[in-house]
Design a protein around this motif. Sequence first.
Motif, short mmCIF file in Angstrom:
data_model
loop_
_atom_site.label_atom_id
_atom_site.label_comp_id
_atom_site.label_asym_id
_atom_site.label_seq_id
_atom_site.Cartn_x
_atom_site.Cartn_y
_atom_site.Cartn_z
N PRO A 1 0.82 -1.23 0.00
CA PRO A 1 0.00 0.00 0.00
C PRO A 1 0.85 1.27 0.00
CG PRO A 1 0.10 -0.95 2.20
CD PRO A 1 0.89 -1.87 1.31
N LEU A 2 0.35 2.26 -0.70
CA LEU A 2 0.92 3.61 -0.64
C LEU A 2 0.00 4.41 0.28
CD1 LEU A 2 1.72 3.95 -4.38
CD2 LEU A 2 3.27 4.83 -2.64
N LYS A 3 0.43 4.59 1.52
CA LYS A 3 -0.45 5.24 2.50
C LYS A 3 -0.13 6.72 2.60
CE LYS A 3 -1.68 1.29 5.17
NZ LYS A 3 -1.73 0.59 6.38
N SER A 4 -1.12 7.50 2.97
CA SER A 4 -0.95 8.95 3.16
C SER A 4 -0.23 9.58 1.98
CB SER A 4 -0.16 9.24 4.43
OG SER A 4 -0.76 8.64 5.51
N VAL A 5 -0.83 9.44 0.83
CA VAL A 5 -0.32 10.11 -0.38
C VAL A 5 -1.45 10.98 -0.93
CG1 VAL A 5 1.37 8.32 -0.99
CG2 VAL A 5 -0.99 8.14 -1.84
N ALA A 6 -1.14 11.84 -1.87
CA ALA A 6 -2.19 12.59 -2.57
C ALA A 6 -2.05 12.28 -4.05
CB ALA A 6 -2.06 14.08 -2.31
N LEU A 7 -3.20 12.16 -4.70
CA LEU A 7 -3.21 11.81 -6.12
C LEU A 7 -3.85 12.94 -6.92
CD1 LEU A 7 -2.89 9.56 -8.32
CD2 LEU A 7 -5.21 8.85 -7.75
N THR A 8 -3.17 13.30 -8.01
CA THR A 8 -3.72 14.33 -8.90
C THR A 8 -3.89 13.71 -10.28
OG1 THR A 8 -2.56 16.07 -7.70
CG2 THR A 8 -3.22 16.59 -9.95
N VAL A 9 -5.05 13.95 -10.90
CA VAL A 9 -5.24 13.56 -12.30
C VAL A 9 -5.26 14.85 -13.11
CG1 VAL A 9 -6.72 12.40 -14.00
CG2 VAL A 9 -6.62 11.55 -11.64
N LEU A 10 -4.26 15.00 -14.00
CA LEU A 10 -4.16 16.23 -14.78
C LEU A 10 -5.24 16.27 -15.85
CD1 LEU A 10 -0.27 16.36 -15.20
CD2 LEU A 10 -1.69 17.63 -13.57
N SER A 11 -5.60 17.49 -16.25
CA SER A 11 -6.69 17.63 -17.24
C SER A 11 -6.19 17.35 -18.66
CB SER A 11 -7.30 19.02 -17.16
OG SER A 11 -6.31 19.97 -17.42
N ALA A 12 -4.88 17.31 -18.85
CA ALA A 12 -4.28 16.96 -20.15
C ALA A 12 -2.80 16.69 -19.87
CB ALA A 12 -4.45 18.12 -21.13
N PRO A 13 -2.12 16.00 -20.78
CA PRO A 13 -0.69 15.78 -20.57
C PRO A 13 0.01 17.13 -20.38
CG PRO A 13 -1.48 14.49 -22.44
CD PRO A 13 -2.62 15.36 -22.01
N GLY A 14 0.79 17.28 -19.32
CA GLY A 14 1.55 18.51 -19.09
C GLY A 14 0.72 19.68 -18.60
N ILE B 1 1.77 11.85 -8.12
CA ILE B 1 1.60 11.32 -6.76
C ILE B 1 2.46 12.16 -5.82
CG2 ILE B 1 1.82 9.31 -5.25
CD1 ILE B 1 1.65 7.53 -7.75
N ASP B 2 1.81 12.75 -4.84
CA ASP B 2 2.53 13.47 -3.79
C ASP B 2 2.81 12.47 -2.68
OD1 ASP B 2 3.40 15.05 -1.74
OD2 ASP B 2 1.87 16.63 -2.02
N LEU B 3 4.11 12.11 -2.55
CA LEU B 3 4.45 11.06 -1.59
C LEU B 3 4.46 11.58 -0.15
CD1 LEU B 3 7.35 9.40 -3.64
CD2 LEU B 3 5.04 8.49 -3.28
N LEU C 1 5.21 13.17 -8.21
CA LEU C 1 5.87 12.12 -9.02
C LEU C 1 4.99 11.83 -10.24
CD1 LEU C 1 8.32 10.17 -8.97
CD2 LEU C 1 6.77 8.48 -7.97
N PRO C 2 5.51 12.08 -11.46
CA PRO C 2 4.66 11.91 -12.64
C PRO C 2 4.60 10.46 -13.11
CG PRO C 2 6.79 12.84 -13.27
CD PRO C 2 6.85 12.59 -11.79
N LEU C 3 3.41 9.99 -13.38
CA LEU C 3 3.22 8.65 -13.95
C LEU C 3 2.13 8.73 -15.00
CD1 LEU C 3 3.61 7.05 -10.59
CD2 LEU C 3 4.16 5.63 -12.53
N VAL C 4 2.14 7.78 -15.92
CA VAL C 4 1.12 7.77 -16.97
C VAL C 4 0.35 6.46 -16.88
CG1 VAL C 4 0.67 8.00 -19.44
CG2 VAL C 4 2.66 9.15 -18.43
N LEU C 5 -0.98 6.57 -16.79
CA LEU C 5 -1.83 5.39 -16.82
C LEU C 5 -2.19 5.11 -18.27
CD1 LEU C 5 -4.24 6.30 -13.86
CD2 LEU C 5 -2.09 5.01 -13.77
N GLY C 6 -2.12 3.83 -18.67
CA GLY C 6 -2.36 3.52 -20.08
C GLY C 6 -3.71 2.87 -20.35
#
Length: 438
Positions: free
Chosen positions: A231-244, A291-293, A355-360
Motif C-alpha cells: 500500500p501507498l499510504k498517506s499520499v495525494a493523487l492528482t489527475v491532470l486535465s491533459a498531458p503537461g 503522486i505526492d508522496l 511524481l509523474p506517472l502515466v496510466l495507459g
Amino acid sequence: MNEPVALPAPVQSLAVRVAIIGGGPAGLMAADVLSSEGYDVQLFDAMPSVGRKFLLAGRGGLNLTHAEAMPAFMSRYGGFAEELSTAIAQFDNEAVRRWSSELGQNTFIGSSHRVFPVGMKASPLLRAWLNRLQGSDGRKPVRFHARHRWIGWEGGDWVFDTLQGHRHFTFDAVVLALGGGSWARLGSDGAWVPLLEGRGVGVSPLVASNCGFDVQRPWSDHFRSRYAGHPLKSVALTVLSAPGADPDQALFRRKGEFVATDTGFEGSLIYAASAAARAQLAAHASAHILIDLLPDHSLERVLLEVAKPRGSRSLSTHLKSRLGLDGIKAGLLYEVLSPETLKDERALAIAIKALPLVLGASRPLDEAISSAGGVCWDALDGQHGLKALPGVFCAGEMLDWDAPTGGYLLTACLALGRKAGQDVHRYLQAQLAVSRPT
Ligand SMILES: Cc1cc2nc3c(=O)[nH]c(=O)nc-3n(C[C@H](O)[C@H](O)[C@H](O)COP(=O)(O)OP(=O)(O)OC[C@H]3O[C@@H](n4cnc5c(N)ncnc54)[C@H](O)[C@@H]3O)c2cc1C
C-alpha cells in the motif's frame, strides 16, 4: 430530505402480476415496497441465490452509506446528481441506517464517515431482509424463482432460461434490476444491454468504474516482484486535465491511499479518481497523474531535508532518515526517476511532491467494483418507466449513473429500487382506475 412520498391507499393482494427481474439490492428493495403494498410479487434471478454481489460487498466490510450532509453527499454523484435527487431525497443516508436497524443490524459511523452495520457483514442483513420478503411480518410472501435467466420476449411473454428449459410468463408490470457489467460470475453480466437496445431503449455503453488502472510503461521486474500488493499510504493523487497541464487546474486531487498491483494501481483513492482517469483515457489514450508522496510536507521543507549533507550515507538511507521515505514510496522514486534526477536535489524534491506517472488503460470491466453507463435517463418517462416499454421500470446500477465507493453505490441502488417499486404502484393504480367501470 427523506419526506415520505404520498402514495395511493394500500391494496390487498391485488390480482395483478408483478415481476422483479434481478435480486440485488435494487430488485429486493422494489420487491419490498410492492409486497408491502399487497401485490403478488415474483422475483426472478439468473443465479441459484439472490444478493451475491451484496454479499461480496460485505466481505471487506459492508459500507452501506456515508454520513456526510446531503449537499456533499449528492455531489458525489457528479453530473448524475439531479437525476438521482428524487430517489435519494426519499431514501437518504439516514433512511438507509434506519432500514438496516429495522432489519436488526444497527450501524456505526467509521473514521472516514463511512457507515457500516455493526457486524460489518452483509449476510445477517440479507438473511433478515429475505425473511421479511418471505412474509415474516405477515405480508404476502414474495415468490422467488432462482436459476431463471431472463433472455427476452416472445410475443407478449417474458422468456426465462431455466434448468427445465424455457419458461414463459406474462406480467402486468416489471421492474428490471439487472445490475451493471462487473463481476459477471455473480450474475450481473450486462447481457440485458442488447435485449433492451433491440426494443429501442437507449443504453450508454457499460464501462469500468471504481476500477484499477495499468501504468503505460510496465513496472520493472524488480519493482513488481518487490512492491506489487504494497500500500501507498498517506499520499495525494492528482489527475491532470491533459498531458503537461497545470496541476492547479487538475480534474482530481485528493489525499488517501492505494495499492500497487502487478500492472499498475488499485484501491480506494484510485477508485475515487477513476471517472477523471477514464475521461483522460478516452480523450488522450493516456491519463497523466502526479503522486505526492509527502502531502503533509511543503516543497520547501522537502527540499531543505533532501539538501542536508548526507556524508557517506546512501540516498536511500538519507531519504529514510530525513523524510521517512522508504519501502514502496522510495521504490517508486527509483522506478520512475532517472539517475540524473535522483542526483539533482531540487528535481528530486519536486518529484517527491509530484511524481509523474502515466496510466495507459483501466482494468477490464469485469474486475471493477461498479460500472458506469447503462439505461439512459431520457429513455425513462417522468417516473422510472421505460418510454419504449410501458409497464417496465428500471432500477439500480443498470441505470446510467456513477459514484465513487464510500456507500454511495448501495445507497443509490436501494433508493432507486424503492422509487421503482413506488412508480410501479402508481402505474398499476392508474391502470386499475382506467379499467374500473364508472
Ligand atoms: C467487490 C465489491 C465490493 C463492493 N462494495 C461495496 C460497498 O461496500 N458499498 C457500496 O455502496 N457498494 C459496493 N459495491 C457495489 C454494489 O455491490 C453494487 O453497486 C450493487 O450490488 C448493485 O446493485 P443492483 O441491485 O443494481 O445490481 P446487482 O447487485 O448486480 O444485482 C443484479 C442481479 O440481477 C441478476 N441478473 C442479471 N441479469 C439477469 C437476467 N438476465 N435474468 C435474471 N437475473 C439477472 C443478477 O444475478 C443479480 O442478482 C461493491 C461491489 C463489488 C464488486
